[in-house]
Design a protein around this motif. Structure first.
Motif, PDB file in Angstrom:
ATOM      1  N   ARG C  16      42.534   0.153  71.538  1.00 17.69           N
ATOM      2  CA  ARG C  16      43.067   0.404  72.877  1.00 17.69           C
ATOM      3  C   ARG C  16      43.353   1.895  73.097  1.00 17.69           C
ATOM      4  O   ARG C  16      42.959   2.469  74.113  1.00 17.69           O
ATOM      5  CB  ARG C  16      44.340  -0.418  73.068  1.00 17.69           C
ATOM      6  CG  ARG C  16      44.940  -0.285  74.442  1.00 17.69           C
ATOM      7  CD  ARG C  16      46.036  -1.316  74.710  1.00 17.69           C
ATOM      8  NE  ARG C  16      46.644  -1.070  75.992  1.00 17.69           N
ATOM      9  CZ  ARG C  16      46.219  -1.565  77.154  1.00 17.69           C
ATOM     10  NH1 ARG C  16      45.190  -2.375  77.177  1.00 17.69           N
ATOM     11  NH2 ARG C  16      46.813  -1.270  78.287  1.00 17.69           N
ATOM     12  N   MET C 122      58.753   4.369  86.365  1.00 18.18           N
ATOM     13  CA  MET C 122      58.129   4.016  85.091  1.00 18.18           C
ATOM     14  C   MET C 122      59.138   4.076  83.938  1.00 18.18           C
ATOM     15  O   MET C 122      58.949   3.420  82.913  1.00 18.18           O
ATOM     16  CB  MET C 122      56.938   4.926  84.824  1.00 18.18           C
ATOM     17  CG  MET C 122      55.975   4.438  83.761  1.00 18.18           C
ATOM     18  SD  MET C 122      55.156   2.841  84.100  1.00 18.18           S
ATOM     19  CE  MET C 122      53.557   3.412  84.698  1.00 18.18           C
ATOM     20  N   LYS C 124      61.749   2.597  83.715  1.00 11.82           N
ATOM     21  CA  LYS C 124      62.273   1.244  83.482  1.00 11.82           C
ATOM     22  C   LYS C 124      61.459   0.468  82.448  1.00 11.82           C
ATOM     23  O   LYS C 124      61.903  -0.576  81.978  1.00 11.82           O
ATOM     24  CB  LYS C 124      62.338   0.468  84.803  1.00 11.82           C
ATOM     25  CG  LYS C 124      63.481   0.923  85.694  1.00 11.82           C
ATOM     26  CD  LYS C 124      63.401   0.287  87.070  1.00 11.82           C
ATOM     27  CE  LYS C 124      63.469  -1.231  87.013  1.00 11.82           C
ATOM     28  NZ  LYS C 124      63.138  -1.797  88.341  1.00 11.82           N
ATOM     29  N   ARG C 186      54.041  -0.622  74.671  1.00  7.95           N
ATOM     30  CA  ARG C 186      54.494  -0.318  76.037  1.00  7.95           C
ATOM     31  C   ARG C 186      55.141   1.070  76.090  1.00  7.95           C
ATOM     32  O   ARG C 186      54.879   1.848  77.006  1.00  7.95           O
ATOM     33  CB  ARG C 186      55.487  -1.379  76.480  1.00  7.95           C
ATOM     34  CG  ARG C 186      55.743  -1.420  77.970  1.00  7.95           C
ATOM     35  CD  ARG C 186      56.755  -2.508  78.301  1.00  7.95           C
ATOM     36  NE  ARG C 186      58.102  -2.110  77.990  1.00  7.95           N
ATOM     37  CZ  ARG C 186      59.036  -2.888  77.425  1.00  7.95           C
ATOM     38  NH1 ARG C 186      58.752  -4.143  77.085  1.00  7.95           N
ATOM     39  NH2 ARG C 186      60.247  -2.436  77.197  1.00  7.95           N
ATOM     40  N   GLU C 189      52.528   3.778  76.228  1.00 10.58           N
ATOM     41  CA  GLU C 189      51.878   3.911  77.533  1.00 10.58           C
ATOM     42  C   GLU C 189      52.825   4.527  78.571  1.00 10.58           C
ATOM     43  O   GLU C 189      52.410   5.347  79.388  1.00 10.58           O
ATOM     44  CB  GLU C 189      51.346   2.554  78.004  1.00 10.58           C
ATOM     45  CG  GLU C 189      50.285   2.023  77.053  1.00 10.58           C
ATOM     46  CD  GLU C 189      49.275   1.120  77.728  1.00 10.58           C
ATOM     47  OE1 GLU C 189      48.324   0.721  77.055  1.00 10.58           O
ATOM     48  OE2 GLU C 189      49.426   0.823  78.941  1.00 10.58           O
ATOM     49  N   ILE C 190      54.092   4.111  78.516  1.00 11.41           N
ATOM     50  CA  ILE C 190      55.088   4.645  79.460  1.00 11.41           C
ATOM     51  C   ILE C 190      55.262   6.154  79.245  1.00 11.41           C
ATOM     52  O   ILE C 190      55.234   6.941  80.196  1.00 11.41           O
ATOM     53  CB  ILE C 190      56.450   3.954  79.218  1.00 11.41           C
ATOM     54  CG1 ILE C 190      56.368   2.455  79.485  1.00 11.41           C
ATOM     55  CG2 ILE C 190      57.555   4.631  80.038  1.00 11.41           C
ATOM     56  CD1 ILE C 190      56.207   2.076  80.890  1.00 11.41           C
ATOM     57  N   PHE C 193      52.201   8.175  80.162  1.00 10.28           N
ATOM     58  CA  PHE C 193      52.134   8.251  81.633  1.00 10.28           C
ATOM     59  C   PHE C 193      53.100   9.315  82.155  1.00 10.28           C
ATOM     60  O   PHE C 193      52.750  10.153  82.990  1.00 10.28           O
ATOM     61  CB  PHE C 193      52.482   6.883  82.225  1.00 10.28           C
ATOM     62  CG  PHE C 193      52.586   6.862  83.731  1.00 10.28           C
ATOM     63  CD1 PHE C 193      51.519   6.479  84.513  1.00 10.28           C
ATOM     64  CD2 PHE C 193      53.770   7.235  84.362  1.00 10.28           C
ATOM     65  CE1 PHE C 193      51.616   6.473  85.909  1.00 10.28           C
ATOM     66  CE2 PHE C 193      53.873   7.239  85.750  1.00 10.28           C
ATOM     67  CZ  PHE C 193      52.799   6.859  86.524  1.00 10.28           C
TER      68      PHE C 193
END
Lengths: 208, 208, 208, 208
Positions: C16, C122, C124, C186, C189-190, C193
């Motif tokens: 991924r 984001m 959160k 997660r 990715e957060i 980002f």
């Protein structure tokens, strides 16, 4: 080329360009010449997402731009531009992508009437170009919803710049073509590469 | 390594780099050393889209750079550069990518003759580098359509910078290599990463 | 969790993150906690391309950071950082990515000692954060090739910022973790980002 | 539409938008209208990574926003926004993406209350728009963790701008919808394209 082979090419081209983000929404349209004289094109149906084409999304059109094949539906709204190109150039395929960088560069260079590109090795991917010193001029045409009028301007531009390999519609995207389907795909990738490269350089503090 | 294994490597490398957008059009070329002495390379055929290579697109060439194997077609126009590299370095593979960021950085640093890179952990991915404090100099050579002359300059550059892991051709792209195929692939990814990182920093208002 | 399940998670995570371009070359390293007390980690082998991991690239290590399982090879050079994190936080997995934007932001904010991020929805996605008004401080540590010394600094940083969800090594990349494997993914990715968002805003003329 | 068909649509949409990087972490949420009156939606479960949805991650909710179907779990925290949209517009689907460019543009234009977009051919991908000369106003609402209050503001905004095709939550992302599922997907791609294009132009030295 058979219509079935042409349709298979268009399906694969759609998947490839969709993965690159060059045909967002239902933008972009593609055609392959099935018969040269009198011309018959396999062309994408209007309003289809290009990454998910099936052969039922490919229509056959004649020189009037209307559907003459078995597949129901409306051909791309820009069919006349495709016909104008194949009448002016020895093209086996015409490909229109609608990328962010081609949109940006068509806007940034719109007032000058074209994008000058010189000095890049990638230019040699354009048919007949043998050196990076080649100067390519990519004409930019003002966008127009009157497709008959726009087609006429496209014809004029192709005559005015007999050596150009592509043109841009302002804030709309790229048209290119090739003597084979493979060459047309290559021209899209080359010109999209060059426009992004020119665009990132134009935006950089070292541009001048 | 057998020619078949070498060809299989090249096919997979092409798919991987095509997905990253580093071999647009038919740009880029790759070789794997099949025999070291006298040298025989498996090399990509001229004019092939690298994401869609099949083993029939891989040719075998000898020290003269001409095809000596069973596969018909012309080897990459830049075969001499590959031969120059494998004669100057203990390379199992030579990989040339043609990305937007390597093109931009070869242009931005071309007048200085090279790109200095220091302080990045990613440098440790280059063979023999053990600390981020390492200073890598990536020479930039002016592009040249006379490949024999360019090959001579490549040889000179490799002798002048015996520790360099890669070089750039100006507005043309990246050449790197490795003692194994895996190392050559890693070097491409490392240098492409570093050039994009340096490029984005050069373009940022906090660069100075 | 069984070692086999942990290894399967790591293989998928590698695929991924490789697709996102966050583990170029053989950069990045990942671990999953197999046993909490005394600690045993499944961790990626040193020098492996993370998009092509197989379960034979996953080693088991104990609290000393040395391999204690059946798989041959050396565990990641940064194993001690993973152990420091799982001893300081209730982590089921520790993930280190090495993206262009995390590298750039660790550099840009390195002198301040951390990246302040506030006001983004984001946020959160970070465990326990319930409002975009949350202010996250992502500490930046100077990079260091002395891993024992760096591990000590990591321990100090985790104690000094008991609420932080991640930290950066300067010009090196991101470390984050999670109470479950899914949460750790997660968090990567957060934070990636958020760092790209902050970075693009910092580079924009409207930043001030 | 059956619930099963709606769920299958949502799974595929998640995969597509995840590949584009528009639903990082567990961000984003999507719904499809199963029954119009009284309304029933198939909607994504709270806290799921959208690229890996299975049909067990899709819940059925009624007009109160609570789960009324067989799938256990909590519907998306933003279910009330979806219900507000389907009550104000003839929507078959509501899609919320959380991309970097929609976040940046919602921030950059937040103080003005909206993003004006005009002159781009891509605007014709919005339902009912027939010319690039169309001026689209994409309202930006301040983000709010009080979802009931935010839903009320969304309702007000949709009434105040009866022709808008989308809105942004500030530093949070994009909401759009469509009369068919396909139209909603197209609207996401169109608006994300336009926001990135506007954002890159805003950041460029030639913007003024």
């Amino acid at each position: 080329m058979t219509f079935a082979d042409a349709a298979a090419h268009l399906v694969r081209i759609g998947q490839r360009f969709d993965a690159r983000g060059w045909v967002m929404g239902t933008s972009g349209n593609f055609s392959v010449v099935v018969v040269q004289e009198p011309v018959r094109l396999a062309i994408t149906r209007s309003g289809t997402p290009k990454g998910e084409l099936t052969t039922s999304d490919i229509l056959e059109v004649g020189s009037e731009g209307t559907s003459i094949g078995a597949t129901p539906g409306m051909p791309s709204a820009e069919t006349r531009l495709h016909l104008e190109i194949v009448s002016a150039r020895p093209a086996a395929a015409v490909l229109h992508t609608h990328s962010i960088w081609s949109t940006l560069m068509s806007d940034r260079f719109g007032a000058r009437g074209g994008v000058p590109i010189q000095g890049y090795e990638m230019l040699k991917g354009l048919a007949g170009v043998t050196t990076h010193e080649h100067r390519e001029w990519i004409p930019v045409l003002e966008n127009d919803q009157d497709i008959a009028r726009l087609a006429m301007k496209v014809g004029n531009t192709l005559r005015e710049y007999p050596d150009c390999h592509a043109f841009l519609l302002r804030r709309h995207g790229l048209y290119t073509w090739g003597a084979t389907v493979q060459e047309a795909v290559r021209h899209v990738e080359i010109v999209e590469f060059l426009l992004e490269t020119v665009g990132r350089k134009e935006a950089a503090p070292w541009r001048s």
